[in-house]
Design a protein around this motif. Structure first.
Motif, short mmCIF file in Angstrom:
data_model
loop_
_atom_site.label_atom_id
_atom_site.label_comp_id
_atom_site.label_asym_id
_atom_site.label_seq_id
_atom_site.Cartn_x
_atom_site.Cartn_y
_atom_site.Cartn_z
N UNK A 140 0.98 -1.37 -0.03
CA UNK A 140 0.09 -0.49 0.08
C UNK A 140 1.30 1.22 0.31
N UNK A 141 1.05 2.03 -0.67
CA UNK A 141 1.79 3.31 -1.45
C UNK A 141 0.66 4.68 0.16
N UNK A 142 0.61 5.21 0.18
CA UNK A 142 0.16 6.70 1.02
C UNK A 142 0.65 7.49 0.12
N UNK A 161 0.64 -7.66 -4.99
CA UNK A 161 -0.92 -6.55 -5.08
C UNK A 161 0.12 -5.59 -4.59
N UNK A 162 -0.36 -4.39 -5.73
CA UNK A 162 -0.03 -2.53 -5.07
C UNK A 162 -0.54 -2.35 -5.19
N UNK A 163 -1.27 -0.99 -4.41
CA UNK A 163 -2.04 -0.28 -4.07
C UNK A 163 -1.86 1.39 -3.75
N UNK A 214 -2.92 -4.40 -9.62
CA UNK A 214 -2.77 -3.07 -9.03
C UNK A 214 -4.34 -2.11 -9.16
N UNK A 215 -4.59 -1.90 -7.57
CA UNK A 215 -6.07 -0.48 -7.42
C UNK A 215 -5.55 0.56 -7.48
N UNK A 216 -6.52 1.43 -7.37
CA UNK A 216 -5.72 2.44 -6.92
C UNK A 216 -7.61 2.93 -5.79
N UNK A 233 -2.13 -4.42 4.11
CA UNK A 233 -0.98 -5.11 3.13
C UNK A 233 0.02 -5.65 3.91
N UNK A 234 0.76 -6.22 3.28
CA UNK A 234 2.55 -6.78 4.39
C UNK A 234 3.74 -5.01 4.48
#
Length: 327
Positions: A140-142, A161-163, A214-216, A233-234
């Protein structure tokens, strides 16, 4: 990127570094004073042939960009005009592949700073490429902004997975566009192709070439929902998000919520946070607030390879953040 050995060797010692320096600064729309023009001019004066120029042109043609004259004109317009809102920058990777981002020319526009790429994002993207094994998990990216960090990780590492997340609607719109423009598959539930105004007919992800999921998402730090906290998320990452004392408490609260939720996991979550230290007092306040809620932090070494053309004199610090008992 990897330069053509024949062209570089023919151009003489040091030509490869010169070509890469020129190319990286030029295609990220760097200021004229950031381009190695004096070095280039001196080498050309002392050269009996046009090998170096030919090599620069060959490297340019490999990008599939517009004619060189048009790029010079476009760069000049960007530097001269404050009215032009958007431009496209190309960030070259060591593989020779480039990440193309639509960015805003103004540092602050439409009430946000999220439409430009900041130095700590380039710093962290370099570190991620050197430590790709860290990212074989859910992320998860903030405060994703326009996406350099996440797109780099999705293209050069192997995340499951990338959020991407941000809170500003215009940033989210440009972020989705940039993701699609770089040939990545975006979860169909999180975007509308018409809204993104991007042609995707030449972009594909086949079953044989599947990338990460990938999600946004829109994520407001002051109104984090229970559903968002349960994403678990990890790894959580963030870059250049410590710039305002008013944001610090919200950020620490968000990190605490995610870390508490993820304590159920065997190893918990890890946060990686890269910051340009603009105001030492604000940065110190952030660390003090982490201590108050029992969140530990340690400074870890940054990247060793120079890939992106940001100012290396800038003070940027990379923190690894976990609950104190996990350190």
């Amino acid at each position: 990127m990897s330069a053509s050995p024949e062209g570089v060797e023919a151009a003489g010692p040091g030509a490869g570094d010169l070509v890469l320096s020129f190319q990286r600064s030029f295609f990220t729309m760097g200021r004229m004073d950031s381009l190695p023009l004096p070095e280039l001019e001196e080498r050309l004066k002392n050269s009996d042939d046009s090998t170096l120029i030919q090599h620069i042109l060959q490297q340019h043609e490999m990008t599939g960009a517009e004619p060189l004259d048009d790029l010079y004109d476009a760069l000049g317009e960007v530097l001269r005009s404050e009215e032009l809102k958007m431009c496209h920058k190309n960030y070259f990777l060591l593989s020779g592949e480039n990440i193309r981002l639509g960015e805003n020319v103004a540092i602050i526009s439409e009430g946000t700073t999220g439409l430009v790429t900041w130095e700590a994002a380039q710093f962290f993207a370099e570190w991620a490429m050197e430590n790709s094994e860290v990212f074989n998990c859910s992320i998860l990216e903030l405060g994703s902004g326009i996406g350099l960090v996440g797109i780099t990780i999705c293209k050069t590492c192997t995340p499951k997975q990338y959020i991407f997340s941000d809170c500003h609607p215009n940033v989210l719109q440009q972020l989705r566009t940039n993701i699609l423009s770089n040939g990545l598959l975006l979860d169909s539930d999180t975007w509308n192709a018409k809204d993104c105004e991007v042609e995707v007919k030449n972009k594909y992800v086949s079953e044989e070439n599947q990338g990460p999921e990938i999600t946004v998402i829109g994520l407001d730090w002051s109104e984090v929902t229970q559903e968002q906290v349960e994403l678990q998320p990890d790894i959580i990452i963030a870059t250049d998000v410590i710039y305002d004392p008013e944001v610090v408490l919200c950020l620490v609260s968000v990190l605490e919520k995610f870390l508490i939720s993820n304590e159920r996991k065997e190893q918990g979550s890890v946060v990686y946070l890269a910051s340009t230290v603009r105001n030492p007092e604000t940065y110190h306040q952030f660390k003090m607030e982490l201590d108050k809620v029992g969140i530990g932090h340690q400074v870890i070494p940054g990247p060793t390879r120079k890939i992106f053309p940001y100012n290396r004199c800038t003070e940027i610090e990379l923190l690894k953040i976990v609950f104190a008992h996990h350190l």
